[in-house]
Design an enzyme around this catalytic site. Structure first.
Site, PDB file in Angstrom:
ATOM      1  N   ARG A   1      59.821  15.440  25.965  1.00  0.00           N
ATOM      2  CA  ARG A   1      58.637  16.157  25.470  1.00  0.00           C
ATOM      3  C   ARG A   1      57.707  15.153  24.812  1.00  0.00           C
ATOM      4  O   ARG A   1      58.155  14.303  24.045  1.00  0.00           O
ATOM      5  CB  ARG A   1      59.105  17.205  24.464  1.00  0.00           C
TER       6      ARG A   1
ATOM      7  N   LYS B   1      56.729  22.546  11.662  1.00  0.00           N
ATOM      8  CA  LYS B   1      55.610  22.648  12.603  1.00  0.00           C
ATOM      9  C   LYS B   1      54.278  22.853  11.892  1.00  0.00           C
ATOM     10  O   LYS B   1      54.184  23.665  10.975  1.00  0.00           O
ATOM     11  CB  LYS B   1      55.882  23.797  13.560  1.00  0.00           C
TER      12      LYS B   1
END
Ligand code: SRM
Ligand code: SF4
Length: 597
Positions: free
Chosen positions: A113, A247
């Site tokens: 990723r 996040k």
């Protein structure tokens, strides 16, 4: 050494002792001076904490694991550490039974990723990633719900070459996964004003500022100089990194295209017109402690929307972000990974506790949040013109899957576009793609390539299909309990059929599906959500709003497709008959009492 009062067990003592000034001690009293009752818990650290501690700055035995020719896998402890480098070891679950039958080890491969803050890449970078997907991956690029790319199916011996290929075009994958601040998201569409560029710039700065300082990534993947001695100092993340993933996103109202309230840390841009009437960025409202993952049947795990804490000016942003991260570093639960996200730290102790702790660390308080309003969630599609006259085309890429398939040669089509494109590409937080900053003279050429490769077809489908999200799920995700990406087209057909039957063709309605309750396609913020329970069986949740600020709730548990369709048929029939003008399905269900708190 830990100070008196800090919980000590043989393991925690060792762990916290190693990260002297940043982790020793986590605050034992709240800012208000009252004892922190949560610090009284004495449990051993989770196994992942032990692995991080022993890893020497995330190095572990990755080099040895990669060099082992006898298996396609890496050592167990390295499967945890490689995540911090942006990769997961997986195996093809469609092939598991057959491999077992043949007495072969699972078909191991790796997903990589990227760390692409704000989801912006150049045509050159696109072409490089596409070529890597063809050469070392499965010939597919997956655009994720956090504006990153995933390459699946890279086998162990090709991992390093793939990382180096990415590095050659200045893309890395450090901190794309693992217990760190992940890819920082930013409002995607650069159309409205210069503010979008500023917001994107902030997402890059945040990503850099909160990134691990270890050089392990460079050593292992890019043949950088080897460190002799102790691991590098990690001033923000600490030597044990964070208790869990973290996040961050930045959004520009009125479009909540990053689902800001699902983020651990969020910044809502506040714009004010200057004397010439042009909107200027004056600061941000801070949001904290959103998060979506949960576990079926364990009510102590839950999705949570973030709290709006206060207003800050742009020059305060990095300091505020760093302190929020450090609060989670010091107070997050390192004993139970199901309770380790920041949302639990704040939910347990309370928002007022968090504010007091933040303001104490900052040395100043934040004024109350400024006014803002969200009117949409998801993306806006088609061509739009930016403030500087250049054009942006938002394409619908179902489930973010860029692959050559019959009638939709997306990988090839986007390579051809990248070969002539003079602007950049922007991944949205909803798995879609913006071909951005196109000079007017090039729009026709881009349009032709889009049409030739079937890339525009999805723009003309129903609003439900255009806005629906599904996570990757089977066959690559090791945690999947049911299909998601591969089931999305069929399920959307069912919903569209119901809407047509009840005279509601083309109304907007958000549908999201995940293969398990971890929430990777942010299903808890959809009006209709299916959450995988078992093959062919889902939990049906209903009633989120259409701006990403209200969670949906459980409506039926563990049901199959016929039962889901039956339940929706009855509700949509009632919606058709009783709804107010422009009332959304999610809002309707609450108003008429189908859903109750
Ligand atoms: Fe996720 C784990 C895919 C966004 C919550 N997620 C996974 C793993 C790595 C499975 C694993 O741990 O073995 C999945 C890999 C599947 C595969 O084969 O590729 C996976 N997550 C994804 C992506 C690719 C979904 C997609 O279809 O786009 C998204 C990648 C984002 C990125 O680029 O960084 C993705 N994951 C999310 C989101 C949405 C978001 O961040 O906006 C969430 C919910 C928000 C949140 O974190 O609260 C999310 N993923 C999880 C969780 C649950 C965390 C929790 O708090 O409990 C897990 C499992 C875990 O961490 O233990 C998980
Ligand atoms: Fe896998 Fe579950 Fe995330 Fe879907 S929601 S990608 S099944 S972890």
């Amino acid at each position: 050494m830990p100070r008196p009062g800090w919980p000590i067990s043989p393991l925690t003592d060792g762990i916290y002792a190693m990260s002297t000034e940043v982790l020793d001690p986590p605050a034992q009293t709240s800012a208000a001076g009252s004892p922190d009752k949560f610090a009284a818990k004495v449990n051993p650290p989770s196994p992942v904490e032990v692995i991080k501690k022993a890893s020497r700055g995330l190095r572990g035995s990755l080099v040895e694991s990669l060099a082992d020719p006898l298996t396609g896998a890496i050592r167990d402890s390295d499967t945890q550490l490689i995540k911090f480098h942006g990769s997961y070891m997986q195996d093809d679950r469609d092939m598991r039974a057959e491999r077992e039958h043949q007495k072969l080890e699972p078909a191991y491969s790796f997903m990589i990723r990227t760390r692409t803050p704000g989801g912006v890449v150049s045509p050159k970078q696109w072409l490089a990633l596409s070529a890597l997907a063809r050469t070392y991956g499965t010939g597919s690029l997956r655009l994720t719900t956090r504006q990153a790319f995933q390459l699946h199916g890279v086998i162990k011996k090709d991992l390093k070459k793939t990382m180096q290929g990415m590095n050659a075009v200045l893309i890395d994958s450090i901190a794309a996964c693992g217990d760190v601040n992940r890819n920082v998201m930013a409002a995607a569409n650069p159309v409205e004003s210069r503010v979008h560029q500023e917001v994107y710039d902030w997402s890059v700065k945040l990503s850099e500022h909160l990134k691990p300082r270890t050089r392990a990534y460079h050593e292992i993947w890019l043949d950088g100089e080897k460190l002799v001695g102790e691991a590098e100092h990690e001033p923000i993340l600490g030597q044990l990194y964070l208790p869990r993933k973290f996040k961050t996103a930045v959004v520009v109202p009125p479009h909540n295209d990053v689902d800001i309230f699902s983020q651990d840390l969020g910044f809502i841009a506040i714009l004010e017109p200057d004397s010439a009437g042009e909107n200027k960025l004056v600061g941000f409202n801070l949001t904290v402690a959103g998060g979506l993952g949960a576990t079926h049947g364990e009510p102590q795990t839950f999705p949570r929307v973030g709290d709006v804490i206060g207003f800050l000016t742009p020059d305060q942003m990095l300091k505020v972000a760093e302190n929020v991260v450090m609060i989670q570093r010091d107070f997050g639960d390192r004993t139970d990974r199901k309770h380790a996200r920041f949302k639990y730290t704040v939910a347990d102790r309370g928002v007022e506790w968090f504010k007091a702790e933040l303001f104490k660390r900052l040395g100043y308080t934040l004024p109350p949040p400024r006014e803002y309003k969200f009117t949409t969630q998801g993306d806006r599609f088609g061509w739009t013109q930016g403030f500087d006259g250049r054009w942006h085309l938002t394409l619908r890429i179902e489930s973010g899957r860029v692959v050559d398939a019959p009638g939709r040669p997306f990988l090839t089509g986007l390579e051809k576009i990248a070969a002539i494109h003079q602007g950049d590409f922007r991944l949205t937080a909803n798995q879609n793609l913006i071909i951005a900053n196109v000079p007017a003279s090039e729009c026709m050429n881009i349009d032709k390539l889009v049409a030739d490769h079937g890339l525009g077809k999805a723009l003309f489908t129903s609003p439900v299909r255009r806005d629906a999200l599904a996570c990757v799920s089977l066959p690559s995700c090791g945690l999947a309990m049911a299909e998601a990406e591969r089931y999305l087209p069929t399920f959307v057909d069912r919903v569209d059929e119901l809407l047509v039957r009840h005279g509601l063709k083309d109304i907007p309605l958000t549908v999201r599906i995940t293969g398990c309750p971890n929430g990777c396609a942010r299903p808890y913020l959809a009006e209709i959500a299916l959450i995988g329970r078992a093959p062919g069986r889902y939990t049906l949740r209903l009633g989120a709003d259409a701006v990403g600020s209200r969670l949906n709730v459980l409506y039926r548990d563990n049901i199959d497709e016929p039962s889901i369709v039956k339940a929706l048929d009855e509700l949509i029939a009632r919606y058709a008959a009783e709804r107010n003008k422009d009332e959304r399905f999610g809002d309707f269900l609450w108003r008429v009492g189908v859903l109750k708190n």
